[in-house]
Design a protein around this motif. Sequence first.
Motif: not given
Length: 236
Positions: A165-166, A168, A170-171, A207, A211-214, A217
């Motif tokens: 969950e930490h 993402e 996008s990372e 990106s 956002d918020g997609c890990t 999820s």
Amino acid sequence: FLYLFIPLHKVRITSALVGGVTAGVLWNVLGWAFTAFVANSARTAAVYSSFAVMIVFLMWIYFSWLIVLSGAQVAYFHQHPHSYRSGMTPRRNTPLFQEWLALSALVKITNRLLSGAPLWKLDELATTLRIPVSSLEPWIDVFVERAILARTSDPSGVALARPPEHIEVSEILNIVRDPNDLGLRHGQAITQDVVAQALSERDAGSSHAMDGCTLRSLSERGLTSVDDDDNPRLAR
């Protein structure tokens, strides 16, 4: 026995059996061929005299080891058939495929973590994704270097270095795309390159959309799959 217990990695019994049968058949064919060769090697004996036996013996050792290695290759192919399929086709060199590959591997690893199943081994993960190990291993090394993944020794495998969950999505995409890898040219900074700016704006937009997609999820939603029926374009 040789192909099952000697290799460093775990070999399936069926794969070791296929390799052993192949090597056994080749060994018998070689024995028949050498018998015929020695029986008709009057010229060899006439040229090399008593050294002919040594020369034939060295030839036997050489071809015997070729058979042993050939059987090992057959056993490996039987266990990892995807490693020999068409290689890196142009589609597999595309940025889209590399992004899919990196995210699919991480989602598979996350699934194992959430389900409490044993850790993935590199060869098992590559087989599941239907790609050669050589295509997956560089990304595993990159993610280990970026503290996304960690290699474990007991049990052996790869695991997430951080909670899913930490991490993402996008990372991950930024790592795969590596926008800082454009470098410098003739002293011109990247920020002065209009093409680089356009690509950076594109990456920033995508990106923002993620956002918020890990990993957690994404894994729970089950958006990625390597089955042909689910992802026909990517699987091809």
